[in-house]
Design an enzyme around this catalytic site. Sequence first.
Site, PDB file in Angstrom:
ATOM      1  CB  THR A   1      -0.014  -5.827   6.453  1.00 51.68           C
ATOM      2  OG1 THR A   1      -0.078  -5.415   5.093  1.00 51.68           O
ATOM      3  CG2 THR A   1       0.454  -7.252   6.510  1.00 51.68           C
TER       4      THR A   1
ATOM      5  CD  GLU B   1      21.847  22.922  -5.996  1.00 47.93           C
ATOM      6  OE1 GLU B   1      21.154  23.552  -6.810  1.00 47.93           O
ATOM      7  OE2 GLU B   1      22.238  21.751  -6.156  1.00 47.93           O
TER       8      GLU B   1
ATOM      9  CE  LYS C   1       6.755  -1.233   3.193  1.00 51.17           C
ATOM     10  NZ  LYS C   1       5.370  -1.641   2.909  1.00 51.17           N
TER      11      LYS C   1
ATOM     12  CE1 TYR D   1       0.005  -8.802   2.058  1.00 51.05           C
ATOM     13  CE2 TYR D   1      -1.625  -7.697   3.410  1.00 51.05           C
ATOM     14  CZ  TYR D   1      -0.393  -7.707   2.785  1.00 51.05           C
ATOM     15  OH  TYR D   1       0.435  -6.619   2.884  1.00 51.05           O
TER      16      TYR D   1
ATOM     17  CB  THR E   1       4.095  -0.938   6.514  1.00 49.32           C
ATOM     18  OG1 THR E   1       3.891  -1.704   5.323  1.00 49.32           O
ATOM     19  CG2 THR E   1       3.948  -1.815   7.731  1.00 49.32           C
ATOM     20  CG  ASP E   2       2.222   0.054   1.375  1.00 50.82           C
ATOM     21  OD1 ASP E   2       3.265  -0.524   1.732  1.00 50.82           O
ATOM     22  OD2 ASP E   2       1.411  -0.450   0.578  1.00 50.82           O
TER      23      ASP E   2
HETATM   24  C1  SIN Z   1       1.178  -3.028   4.850  1.00 50.43           C
HETATM   25  O1  SIN Z   1       0.502  -2.713   5.816  1.00 50.43           O
HETATM   26  O2  SIN Z   1       2.309  -3.568   5.010  1.00 50.43           O
HETATM   27  C2  SIN Z   1       0.754  -2.854   3.415  1.00 50.43           C
HETATM   28  C3  SIN Z   1      -0.655  -2.447   3.234  1.00 50.43           C
HETATM   29  C4  SIN Z   1      -0.966  -1.135   3.879  1.00 50.43           C
HETATM   30  O3  SIN Z   1      -0.115  -0.253   3.905  1.00 50.43           O
HETATM   31  O4  SIN Z   1      -2.124  -0.989   4.322  1.00 50.43           O
END
Ligand code: SIN
Length: 329
Positions: free
Chosen positions: A17, A285, A169, A30, A96-97
Amino acid sequence: MTSTNSTRLTVLATGGTIAGIAGSAIAKDYRAGEIGIDDYLEKVGGLGLGAQLSGRQIANIDSADMGPGVWNPLHAAIAEAMADDGCRGIIVTHGTDTLEETAFLLDLTLPADKPVVVVGAMRPADAVGYDGLRNFANAVRVASDPDAAGRGVLVVMGDRVFAARDVRKVRTRGTEAFRGFPRESIGLVTPASLEWFGAPWRQGRAAAFGWTTELPEVVIVYAHAGLDAESVRRQIGDATRGIVVAGLGEGNMPEAVRTALVEQARNGVAVVRASRTDEGLVDREPEDRDNGFIAARALNPQKARVLLQLLLADGISDPAAIQQKFDRR
Ligand code: SIN
């Protein structure tokens, strides 16, 4: 290239992103990974970040598609930048994923001599309130700081600096989507300031693992009410060398699933118990020894998978030896 300052940083772009485009301020969807690194560096060129940035496009993808095909050239490019005496630090732009998995994989396979900072954004580049510029400016601040070395791979999101082992995340939307566990952030950053909480802990220490282009198959089994042994068996193939259970609570699972996984462990498949909850330790455990299971401790399932893949690739397959490595993370 930006600025005349002598701090030279290498920027390796992989998409996400931070390089995404929506096309209008009111568009709901997007496309991630649209802006190329040259255009991106031109965009940040006017910010006066005080560093000389040289960019390289490794990929331009949605990080849902991240994997060995991008990790291999990315790792090689970082190693090259680390060996370049003129390069002070490395910034990786990433979706971010799956950012936490890439950051942890790099952390385990790179020396800590130079800062390596992974950065992303939650809003595409043409959104109102695009966070990618600020996150990137923060990443430049961190990667330029000599005190950032010796801390392993770092993640910069939302004015905070996280260690790769801790970062996760935790939200689908919003600019405060990342947290750290068990340590929260290890530093606070703005484009103009940087505060570290604590001293570097990895100074002079070599990478925990050598780089490998062949990662063995490790599947993640997501536990839930009503999960049965048959659907777990369907996830496991002949090539499966490891299983990470995203377990209930402290790594629990239905009894029938436990029995099926004990059978897998007896056949030499490494079985790690992690938790599907956002935070918390999964401790060993008493019955884990008899079952041949390993406790993931502070690692979430996706990070436990990365560590298990590296251990198996390194020839470590005995559950007690694997447990020792998880205990140290
Ligand atoms: C993001 O970057 O927030 C979502 C899409 C991705 O992980 O490429």
